[in-house]
Write a protein that holds these residues in place. Sequence first.
Motif: not given
Length: 272
Positions: A126-130, A172-183
């Motif tokens: 999924i990080q490919r689509d950041i 970590a990469k998603l969060k750094a890109a300000n993309i909302p995440v949950q586990v």
Amino acid sequence: MEIEYRQPKQFLTKASGFLAYYTHTLNPYMGCQFGCQYCYVRKSPISLFSGKNWGEWVTIKQDVTHQFEKELRRAKQKGNVTIFMSSSTDPYQPLEKKHEITRHLLEVMAQAPPDFLFIQTRSPLIQRDIDILSRYPGKFIVSMTIETDREEIIRHFTPHAPSIKSRLLTLAKLKAANIPVQVAIAPVLPCTDDFAHILKPYTHQVTVDDYFMGDGSQGRRTKALGIDSIYKAIDEMSWYHPEAYQNVANMMKKTFGDGNVAISIEGFKPKN
């Protein structure tokens, strides 16, 4: 792996059951390369009617006539549209790297966003689509499955799934890109007392779910899969119990706070 290609009759499916809080589910593929041992889809019609072993086949849905764009437009004309991607496959399974079906669907939704999009995956792909997600104009969240902090446990239940470390690095990469995440700790698997502290740097939200709440049949589908035999083989039967999730939920609440920990369906509903 048996691969087929198909122009589907539809991409958007009316949501029901566990996902009834959504208007639609969206599955870019039929079948899943990860083939997790506990996956409830093994006992669903899509798997049973295929006549094939779950995890050994995938049908790639091709959008050769821009069908999804038309479906989405029609659905939005009728009212609110909330989408769960995906309910019976991982939208970022390894085949996605080559075929980019999920990426195409995201690009369409970025042009005409539904009212809410929930992306459920366990894949670092999924990080490919950041690039798309970081500029996505609608409301959405990425939910990353991390069932335990014990890599050896993952290998017993999901031998073809990505490592825990790779999933955390992706978060970590998603969060750094300000993309909302949950586990999504779904399902709860045997873990250590450090699990919550391991997750803490990577997310503010956690959802805890298990077979008994989340397989759509109060655990009967899972029991039919014979999952208990894996727990017996690794001497972890105390974790195969309707109350086992509570210890993990309490651990997460202590670290993240009650308001940031959801239980089962509450953690998969559309967000405000």
